[in-house]
Structures are given as C-alpha cells and as structure tokens.
Write a protein that holds these residues in place. Sequence first.
Motif, PDB file in Angstrom:
ATOM      1  N   ASP A   1       0.785  -1.238   0.000  1.00  0.00           N
ATOM      2  CA  ASP A   1       0.000   0.000   0.000  1.00  0.00           C
ATOM      3  C   ASP A   1       0.816   1.285   0.000  1.00  0.00           C
TER       4      ASP A   1
ATOM      5  N   GLY B   1       2.360   2.303  -2.550  1.00  0.00           N
ATOM      6  CA  GLY B   1       2.155   2.945  -3.853  1.00  0.00           C
ATOM      7  C   GLY B   1       2.966   2.379  -5.007  1.00  0.00           C
ATOM      8  N   LYS B   2       3.429   1.153  -4.855  1.00  0.00           N
ATOM      9  CA  LYS B   2       4.238   0.547  -5.911  1.00  0.00           C
ATOM     10  C   LYS B   2       3.495   0.466  -7.251  1.00  0.00           C
ATOM     11  N   SER B   3       2.262  -0.059  -7.221  1.00  0.00           N
ATOM     12  CA  SER B   3       1.530  -0.218  -8.485  1.00  0.00           C
ATOM     13  C   SER B   3       1.179   1.131  -9.100  1.00  0.00           C
ATOM     14  N   THR B   4       0.815   2.080  -8.251  1.00  0.00           N
ATOM     15  CA  THR B   4       0.458   3.403  -8.773  1.00  0.00           C
ATOM     16  C   THR B   4       1.673   4.059  -9.422  1.00  0.00           C
TER      17      THR B   4
ATOM     18  N   GLN C   1      -3.555   0.594 -12.259  1.00  0.00           N
ATOM     19  CA  GLN C   1      -2.730  -0.561 -11.910  1.00  0.00           C
ATOM     20  C   GLN C   1      -2.648  -1.586 -13.026  1.00  0.00           C
TER      21      GLN C   1
ATOM     22  N   GLY D   1      -4.839  -7.178  -3.927  1.00  0.00           N
ATOM     23  CA  GLY D   1      -3.884  -6.087  -3.914  1.00  0.00           C
ATOM     24  C   GLY D   1      -2.449  -6.553  -3.758  1.00  0.00           C
TER      25      GLY D   1
ATOM     26  N   LYS E   1       3.618   9.799  -1.843  1.00  0.00           N
ATOM     27  CA  LYS E   1       2.430  10.373  -1.189  1.00  0.00           C
ATOM     28  C   LYS E   1       2.721  11.696  -0.497  1.00  0.00           C
TER      29      LYS E   1
ATOM     30  N   ASP F   1       1.739  14.382  -1.379  1.00  0.00           N
ATOM     31  CA  ASP F   1       0.533  15.223  -1.465  1.00  0.00           C
ATOM     32  C   ASP F   1      -0.289  15.153  -0.188  1.00  0.00           C
TER      33      ASP F   1
ATOM     34  N   ALA G   1       2.771   9.544  -6.523  1.00  0.00           N
ATOM     35  CA  ALA G   1       2.419   8.694  -7.661  1.00  0.00           C
ATOM     36  C   ALA G   1       0.993   9.001  -8.082  1.00  0.00           C
ATOM     37  N   LYS G   2       0.174   9.393  -7.111  1.00  0.00           N
ATOM     38  CA  LYS G   2      -1.212   9.678  -7.415  1.00  0.00           C
ATOM     39  C   LYS G   2      -1.318  10.883  -8.332  1.00  0.00           C
TER      40      LYS G   2
HETATM   41  P1  GTP Z   1       0.238  -3.557  -3.062  1.00  0.00           P
HETATM   42  O1  GTP Z   1       0.030  -3.856  -4.517  1.00  0.00           O
HETATM   43  O2  GTP Z   1      -0.925  -3.939  -2.190  1.00  0.00           O
HETATM   44  O3  GTP Z   1       1.570  -3.969  -2.528  1.00  0.00           O
HETATM   45  O4  GTP Z   1       0.205  -1.985  -2.910  1.00  0.00           O
HETATM   46  P2  GTP Z   1       1.061  -0.995  -3.716  1.00  0.00           P
HETATM   47  O5  GTP Z   1       2.306  -0.711  -2.976  1.00  0.00           O
HETATM   48  O6  GTP Z   1       1.139  -1.398  -5.123  1.00  0.00           O
HETATM   49  O7  GTP Z   1       0.164   0.288  -3.543  1.00  0.00           O
HETATM   50  P3  GTP Z   1      -0.870   0.897  -4.576  1.00  0.00           P
HETATM   51  O8  GTP Z   1      -0.182   1.492  -5.739  1.00  0.00           O
HETATM   52  O9  GTP Z   1      -1.953  -0.084  -4.809  1.00  0.00           O
HETATM   53  O10 GTP Z   1      -1.384   2.107  -3.690  1.00  0.00           O
HETATM   54  C1  GTP Z   1      -2.028   1.896  -2.453  1.00  0.00           C
HETATM   55  C2  GTP Z   1      -3.015   3.029  -2.196  1.00  0.00           C
HETATM   56  O11 GTP Z   1      -2.316   4.264  -2.044  1.00  0.00           O
HETATM   57  C3  GTP Z   1      -3.997   3.242  -3.347  1.00  0.00           C
HETATM   58  O12 GTP Z   1      -5.235   3.558  -2.797  1.00  0.00           O
HETATM   59  C4  GTP Z   1      -3.412   4.421  -4.103  1.00  0.00           C
HETATM   60  O13 GTP Z   1      -4.403   5.171  -4.769  1.00  0.00           O
HETATM   61  C5  GTP Z   1      -2.785   5.224  -2.980  1.00  0.00           C
HETATM   62  N1  GTP Z   1      -1.646   6.033  -3.452  1.00  0.00           N
HETATM   63  C6  GTP Z   1      -0.611   5.613  -4.193  1.00  0.00           C
HETATM   64  N2  GTP Z   1       0.235   6.651  -4.408  1.00  0.00           N
HETATM   65  C7  GTP Z   1      -0.278   7.719  -3.793  1.00  0.00           C
HETATM   66  C8  GTP Z   1       0.127   9.090  -3.652  1.00  0.00           C
HETATM   67  O14 GTP Z   1       1.152   9.537  -4.138  1.00  0.00           O
HETATM   68  N3  GTP Z   1      -0.677   9.887  -2.908  1.00  0.00           N
HETATM   69  C9  GTP Z   1      -1.824   9.450  -2.328  1.00  0.00           C
HETATM   70  N4  GTP Z   1      -2.522  10.318  -1.623  1.00  0.00           N
HETATM   71  N5  GTP Z   1      -2.236   8.185  -2.454  1.00  0.00           N
HETATM   72  C10 GTP Z   1      -1.485   7.326  -3.173  1.00  0.00           C
END
Ligand code: GTP
Length: 597
Positions: A16, A18-21, A41, A53, A134, A136, A165-166
């Motif tokens: 969580d 933000g790797k996928s984002t 994603q 996820g 994150k 932001d 990343a968002k």
């Molecule tokens: P896994 O696949 O579960 O390991 O998670 P991950 O690390 O790939 O994280 P993912 O990209 O799914 O992001 C997790 C959550 O964080 C999602 O709800 C995204 O929308 C949110 N998110 C990712 N990057 C950012 C960011 O830069 N800012 C904010 N506010 N939210 C973010």
Amino acid sequence: PEAPRIRNFSIIAHIDHGKSTLADRLLEATGTVSARQMKAQFLDRMDIERERGITIKAQTVRLSYRAADGEAYALNLIDTPGHVDFSYEVSRSLAACEGALLVVDASQGVEAQTLANVYLALENDLEIIPVLNKIDLPSADPDRVRREIEDIIGLDASAAILASAKEGLGTEEILEAVVRRIPPPGGDPAGPLRALIFDSWFDSYQGAVVLVRVVDGAIRPGDRIRMMSTGQEYEVSRVGHFAPDAVDRDVLGAGDVGFLTAAIKSVRDTRVGDTITGARRPASAPLPGFRPVKAMVFCGLYPVDSAQYDQLKEAVEKLWLNDPAFSYEPETSSALGFGFRCGFLGLLHMEIIQERLEREFELSLISTAPAVPYEVTLADGTVTKIHNPAQMPPPDRIAQVAEPYVRAEIHLPKEYVGAVMRLCDEKRGTQAGMRYLTPDRVLLTYEMPFNEIVLDFYDRLKSASRGYASLDYDFIGWRPADLVKLDILINRQPVDALSVIVHKEKAYYRGRDLAGRLRRVIPRQLYEVVIQAAVGGRVIARERIPPLRKDVTAKCYGGDITRKRKLLERQKAGKKRMKQVGSVEIPQEAFLSVLKV
Ligand code: GTP
C-alpha cells in the motif's frame, strides 16, 4: 539497444505504499501505455491480484525513455511478488536487476515488510534509490521518513526523491535517476550464452513463456538452448519484450531482459533460478543461486459435489502446468471421498491456488487443514515421507518421526522483543541470534519447526508486534521430535480428514481445544453428535452436540413469512460447503478449525 543504454530495475515497497500506482505513472510518462489505455494498476493483470492487492506473477515491462542527455534508453521494469512464500522468486527477480526504487509512504514511514526485500536487494548488490511517495498527503513528513531510511536500513537518503504517484509528481525525476544512478548491465556479449530464468508461465499456444535476463552472449530465434539444471534442449521460436504487449525482436543481447518461447510443454522445464545456455557452445558453469522449489505445505482438496471430481482433476492438471511450485496427487479419504493431496510453497500460495480453482474453474471445494510433510522412520529401518497426517503409521511401527525446520529471521522494533521471544518459545523455537540493527531495530533469529509457522505463527507475530515485525525463513532440514497423531472421531467413526500431527506435550490441550471448536462449528443435527479426540486409540477429549428438537422454521409458522424464507436461505447458503461424513453434515470451517489454537 546495447548494454550502456539499458537499465534493469525493480520497485520494492511495503504493501500500500504505492508501488503499483508508481508503475502506472512510469508507463504513462514514457508513453508505454496511453492515458486512455491506462486502467488503474495496469501491471496487476489477474483478477485475484486486483482484489487481494498483491502481485502474484511478475510482469516485466520495457519502457522506452528519452533522457535529459538526449539519448534513448530501454528501461526494463521488473515486477516482484511481495510475500515471504515467494521470497525465492523475489530474489531471482532482483538478481536480474542492477537497481531498485525503494518506495516509502512519506506519511507512514518505513514499515516491516519492505525490509526483507531491501535486504534481498542489498544481497544482490543493487543500487537503491529511495522514493518518498504520497507527499501530497497533509500528514506527509519526508524529513522524518528520510531519517528512518538512514537509521533503519542504513541507506543514504539525502538524495531521496519526493513523489506523489497519485498526482504524477516526481515521475520525471525518478526516470532520470534510474538512468543516472543505476549502473548499466555488465556481462560478456561475446561469451557463451548464460541467461537467468526469473519467471515463466504457460501459454496454451506458445508453450512456456520464459522471462530471462541475458547475462553473457545472446539469444536469437532458431538457436538451440539448454537448461543447465536438467540438460533439456529446445529450439527458440521467439524472443522479445513486453511493452506492455509482446514485441518480437531479432535478438536479446547481453544485459537485456525479455521473453523467449521454445515450444516448451510445461513450466516445470523452465525453473526459476535456472541458467539457459547454448547447446552448441555451452557455458562451463551456471549462474549462481539456483535452487529447485519444493512444496512445504500440503492439504487435501475435495469437490463438495463428488460429480465435480473430473472437473477438479482437469483444473489441477492445468494449474500444475502453469506453476512449478504446485504439486498434486490423487487421494481418497473415507470421510471426503475422491480428491487430491496438493502441495504448496506456503499458506498464501495455497490460498491463491484454492481461490483460482474456485473462481477460474467454478469449483466448490472442501479443503483440509494445511500440514507440513513428515519424515517417518519405521521400526524396520525404512524411511518414508508422509504428506497427509492420516497416513501416519500406528505408533508401534514407528521408530522416529522428523519434521521440517526453518531458520526464521524476524525484524522488529525493540519494544516488541519480549513478546515475540515468548511467542517463539511457545512455538518450540530455539534462539539462534539476536542483533541490534539500529538502536531501535532488532533482528531475531530462531530455529523453529515449520509446522508451528503453518499453524498460526504469522498472525500471532503480527499481533504480538502490532504489525511491525516481518518474517522471512529458510528451510534448514529435518529434525526428530516427539510427534503423535491426533484423531477425531465423530459418532465413533474416525474422520481421516480431521487428523493432525501434534507435539506429544501439546496433544492433550490440542485435543480438547479441537473437540470444543468442532462442537461450535458443526450444526445441530436430528440426532446427537458425539465428538471425540484420541491419541493412539485412547480418547482424551469428548464433546456432545445435542439433537435438534424441531424444524427450525416451525416457530415461524403462521408468523412472518419473509423471516422464514430468510432462515431457509441462510440454511441453504450454509449447506453449500457441507460434506456428509457418515451420517453427520460437517461444514468447511470444521476442517480448518484445526488451524486455530
Ligand atoms: P500492493 O500492490 O498492495 O503492494 O500496494 P502498492 O504498494 O502497489 O500500492 P498501490 O499502488 O496499490 O497504492 C495503495 C493506495 O495508495 C492506493 O489507494 C493508491 O491510490 C494510494 N496512493 C498511491 N500513491 C499515492 C500518492 O502519491 N498519494 C496518495 N494520496 N495516495 C497514493
């Protein structure tokens, strides 16, 4: 492109963070996927991944990037799975890279699960680029998180990149850092071929699709290749890369990452960690680190409806072709009928396969509790492995039972050390080391029966450390122990599918506990149900479920009809996962209740 214009990297992150984002942003910013094509994603292709996820199958994508220096680079982004069950796959994926982006949520800070992957990255000598994601968020505190990266991981975080990343902040800077800070791949372009397999999957038209990192030499369509661990040879049909769809190429050269196909019938012949060489000019030694994966957790899978047996058979065969870590063999249970004993890397792997069987193949299954294999020496000296507790021979025929042991490494903040050490003691662990990584972080090493980990160790570890401890383990061999088979009898009939192997000292407690749990999950029937736990024929616990007196809906007659319908519907839904064992209906939870202690 030639090696100097190639960069191979992964993204490592706590769940969580933000790797996928971030991967999505990199795909977009390099025009690999247009904003219109971009589903959120993109790299998580399978449904299950989306819902859970987590990333199950590594997906590797080539990004074409024109850097600030005016040159065009090929950036190979190698995705890694994120769970300890798959740590060998992670280590091989990282071995295919020269660098990694370490993504840390700037509001959460460094968390446990990142660490294991960071250590694998450091073991593989990767250049690590910290990214504070994150930013932001109003709660983001990049300065604190930068200090944490330095204190906990021991990395210089002064050049950490601030990103969202968002919102797409920092993406360009990250791409530039990949080009400038990650070294280009080395290797000998003129040497005999050596390519590392770091992932493969089965495609019904192409056969196995193999992802490789070419270290020395080159691969072209038409080449004859040899798998160094097995000696099997194949003729290459296609080579190429994913961007994100497959793009054919004439050659994969030294330093490059891409796929090959060669009419390979099963992914069992394309083992992760193996080295591919040329059949005509073979390399003298494989790349280091190959280790065949072995199933270490087994459970029985049975169709709820025995008419689905053939469908289940077809489904497990298909999965077997696709997953070298999964194994199966037919099994018959007097309680559950015809099914399969299946082997997995660990519990998560097991859950994923069960879910795929149910979803992709539309099967309704009963699974027995997961168990580890045991090595049994019989009185006459013969040694056998058993994969099902029900197969344990009677005590008088056994000279010795040995169980698999792991060396468990637990990273945790120092305030939880006491609680976690108590837990490890309870789990029959022997402490093998304790080291302060920083003034606040500790690495505990224990040797522990794997059986205890399968039981409920992970959940207990998480609660003992408020989620801050991370666990990694390696198998270190078999050790004898005082183990006995605990049988469960229902209305005096032994139910083979409920047998478990337990440590002798815990048998009494586990027997009572299990009988009590079964009493709670088995619904009342028309007649009395007696549950007994026994060791070697001696009953050590007994519970009784009183019979149902009337029709459950009787009291609704003349009353509210919707309430009655609801009650019946609930009964029906409950029925789906029931199995008639003798005269008693046993629900799925009963088979898993042996897992809870
Ligand atoms: P896994 O696949 O579960 O390991 O998670 P991950 O690390 O790939 O994280 P993912 O990209 O799914 O992001 C997790 C959550 O964080 C999602 O709800 C995204 O929308 C949110 N998110 C990712 N990057 C950012 C960011 O830069 N800012 C904010 N506010 N939210 C973010």
